[in-house]
Design an enzyme around this catalytic site. Structure first.
Site, PDB file in Angstrom:
ATOM      1  N   HIS A 210       5.554 -20.365 -27.230  1.00  0.00           N
ATOM      2  CA  HIS A 210       5.073 -21.058 -26.029  1.00  0.00           C
ATOM      3  C   HIS A 210       5.384 -22.547 -26.102  1.00  0.00           C
ATOM      4  O   HIS A 210       4.692 -23.371 -25.500  1.00  0.00           O
ATOM      5  CB  HIS A 210       3.569 -20.818 -25.798  1.00  0.00           C
ATOM      6  CG  HIS A 210       3.309 -19.444 -25.223  1.00  0.00           C
ATOM      7  ND1 HIS A 210       2.140 -19.100 -24.583  1.00  0.00           N
ATOM      8  CD2 HIS A 210       4.089 -18.344 -25.182  1.00  0.00           C
ATOM      9  CE1 HIS A 210       2.208 -17.842 -24.181  1.00  0.00           C
ATOM     10  NE2 HIS A 210       3.383 -17.359 -24.545  1.00  0.00           N
TER      11      HIS A 210
ATOM     12  N   HIS B 264       8.169  -7.891 -21.526  1.00  0.00           N
ATOM     13  CA  HIS B 264       7.923  -8.615 -20.273  1.00  0.00           C
ATOM     14  C   HIS B 264       8.964  -9.701 -20.000  1.00  0.00           C
ATOM     15  O   HIS B 264       9.411 -10.385 -20.920  1.00  0.00           O
ATOM     16  CB  HIS B 264       6.498  -9.181 -20.226  1.00  0.00           C
ATOM     17  CG  HIS B 264       6.202 -10.273 -21.208  1.00  0.00           C
ATOM     18  ND1 HIS B 264       6.372 -11.607 -20.902  1.00  0.00           N
ATOM     19  CD2 HIS B 264       5.718 -10.248 -22.468  1.00  0.00           C
ATOM     20  CE1 HIS B 264       5.998 -12.339 -21.937  1.00  0.00           C
ATOM     21  NE2 HIS B 264       5.606 -11.547 -22.901  1.00  0.00           N
TER      22      HIS B 264
ATOM     23  N   ASP C 100      10.064 -15.503 -25.882  1.00  0.00           N
ATOM     24  CA  ASP C 100       8.889 -14.693 -25.542  1.00  0.00           C
ATOM     25  C   ASP C 100       8.952 -14.456 -24.034  1.00  0.00           C
ATOM     26  O   ASP C 100       8.687 -15.368 -23.275  1.00  0.00           O
ATOM     27  CB  ASP C 100       7.615 -15.441 -25.946  1.00  0.00           C
ATOM     28  CG  ASP C 100       6.350 -14.822 -25.376  1.00  0.00           C
ATOM     29  OD1 ASP C 100       6.401 -13.659 -24.979  1.00  0.00           O
ATOM     30  OD2 ASP C 100       5.320 -15.523 -25.309  1.00  0.00           O
TER      31      ASP C 100
ATOM     32  N   ASP D 222       6.911  -7.219 -28.154  1.00  0.00           N
ATOM     33  CA  ASP D 222       6.633  -8.620 -27.836  1.00  0.00           C
ATOM     34  C   ASP D 222       6.667  -9.417 -29.140  1.00  0.00           C
ATOM     35  O   ASP D 222       6.550  -8.858 -30.228  1.00  0.00           O
ATOM     36  CB  ASP D 222       5.277  -8.730 -27.125  1.00  0.00           C
ATOM     37  CG  ASP D 222       5.199  -9.936 -26.188  1.00  0.00           C
ATOM     38  OD1 ASP D 222       5.974 -10.893 -26.385  1.00  0.00           O
ATOM     39  OD2 ASP D 222       4.350  -9.924 -25.270  1.00  0.00           O
TER      40      ASP D 222
ATOM     41  N   GLU E 159       2.770 -10.340 -17.827  1.00  0.00           N
ATOM     42  CA  GLU E 159       2.096 -10.321 -19.135  1.00  0.00           C
ATOM     43  C   GLU E 159       1.425 -11.652 -19.446  1.00  0.00           C
ATOM     44  O   GLU E 159       0.314 -11.684 -19.959  1.00  0.00           O
ATOM     45  CB  GLU E 159       3.105  -9.972 -20.242  1.00  0.00           C
ATOM     46  CG  GLU E 159       2.455  -9.635 -21.583  1.00  0.00           C
ATOM     47  CD  GLU E 159       2.107 -10.841 -22.432  1.00  0.00           C
ATOM     48  OE1 GLU E 159       1.310 -10.695 -23.370  1.00  0.00           O
ATOM     49  OE2 GLU E 159       2.591 -11.959 -22.159  1.00  0.00           O
TER      50      GLU E 159
HETATM   51 ZN   LIG Z   1       4.954 -12.446 -24.759  1.00  0.00          ZN
END
Ligand SMILES: [Zn+2]
Length: 351
Positions: A323, A71, A188, A243, A222
């Site tokens: 994140h 993604h 990510d 991922d 995503e």
């Molecule tokens: Zn991801």
């Protein structure tokens, strides 16, 4: 088998991808970039209505298909409110903690396409003014954007063309170290996206014949849960999400190997496919880790939840401090590249 592209090219591609703002819901530019990456190659390519990019490479067997996805959408924010002092309140896009973006430079994109820069700050940032600068809660109430324009009122900010609903993206601050680390936000899942884009180009340019018709979906929703749950052809047997592997205390994943997910919060991934991926890693001297991600879902689990009768799996490079202040090492990229190439050439093992 011809060698996979150089890792320095992968890193360069990651650098380009993370530098294109693409919070979920505003991904057209990064999808344009992916499409242009294949310009002149005459690949079977189409955009779905959600704005994702689907590339299909015909294989020797057209009765059984495979699908791989990564993604390009990322975490981000949206203007929730313009404050009376001209600053902006934010609402999150995707799941993160405010402390992971506190102090970060950002871009505000207005609906006319104009972009302004700013900084995400706590209202109580100055220690010369706020006694509780350290303790104040990092939340939607206290976090605000200081815009790099002269504005002291809601009206002045509105005059800039900034409105509720404008997208806000975070500065990736991408940096490559001589020790082989890639430090950047949005690894990510742009690290995996770069690997998939290269894999497609590699297969095409080296005229590698795939055993099965294989679809590659560059998905764009995503982080909000529904990127890859459509456009799964009825012939698709295996669906592999590419991922990030999640690192932290007690996790098996690291920044040097390819992570193979056994289970995340959605439940176990397909046991047969997981064992097949582990066997491929062993047979090809690929460094891997099998791991469990406590708070995680993928495009593959989203496809399962949407009702697709598929065999699903999840692999990817290990991403430190996901994140938030992400980092990975080039060796993790190399191991992921090798596993994916071995995988697309391998037989489907239906169990
Ligand atoms: Zn991801």
């Amino acid at each position: 088998m011809s060698e996979f592209p150089q890792v320095k090219d992968t890193i360069q591609l990651i650098k380009e991808l993370v530098s294109i703002p693409s919070p979920s819901g505003n991904t057209r530019r990064v999808i344009d970039f992916c499409e242009q990456y294949f310009s002149g190659l005459n690949l079977e390519m189409k955009r779905n209505r959600k704005g994702g990019l689907l590339i299909t490479i015909p294989g020797e067997n057209a009765d059984k298909h495979r699908m791989l996805t990564a993604h390009v959408d990322t975490l981000g924010a949206m203007v929730k409110e313009i404050k009376s002092n001209g600053r902006l309140k934010l609402t999150m896009i995707g799941g993160f903690r405010w402390n992971s973006v506190e102090g970060e430079y950002c871009k505000i994109e207005t609906d006319s396409g104009r972009t302004y820069t700013g900084t995400i700050l706590m209202k109580q940032t100055s220690v010369h003014v706020y006694k509780d600068a350290g303790e104040a809660k990092r939340n939607e109430q206290n976090i605000e954007v200081r815009i790099d324009e002269i504005t002291n009122s809601e009206e002045e900010t509105r005059k800039l063309g900034i409105n509720v609903g404008d997208f806000v993206s975070f500065d990736p601050r991408v940096e490559i170290t001589t020790s082989g680390f890639i430090k950047s936000r949005h690894l990510d899942d742009k690290a995996s996206t770069a690997i998939l884009l290269q894999l497609i180009k590699h297969i095409h340019s080296k005229k590698i014949k795939l055993p099965y018709t294989t679809h590659f979906l560059i998905s764009n929703n995503e982080e909000i849960g529904y990127g890859g749950n459509a456009n799964v052809s009825p012939e698709t047997v295996e669906y592999l999400a590419v991922d990030m592997g999640a690192l932290g205390e007690g996790q098996a994943s690291d920044e040097y190997t390819v992570s193979i997910c056994a289970k995340d919060s959605s439940g176990p991934y397909h046991y047969g496919l997981r064992k097949h991926l582990v066997q491929l890693a062993k047979d090809n001297n690929i460094d891997y880790k099998v791991d469990i991600y406590p708070y995680y879902g993928s495009d593959a689990s989203a496809a399962i939840k949407a009702g697709h009768d598929i065999v699903h799996g999840l692999v990817g490079p290990g991403i430190e401090s996901s994140h938030a202040f992400e980092r990975t090492h080039e060796s993790s990229l190399i191991n992921t590249q090798k596993l994916l190439l071995a995988y697309v050439l391998s037989p489907i093992t239906e169990i």
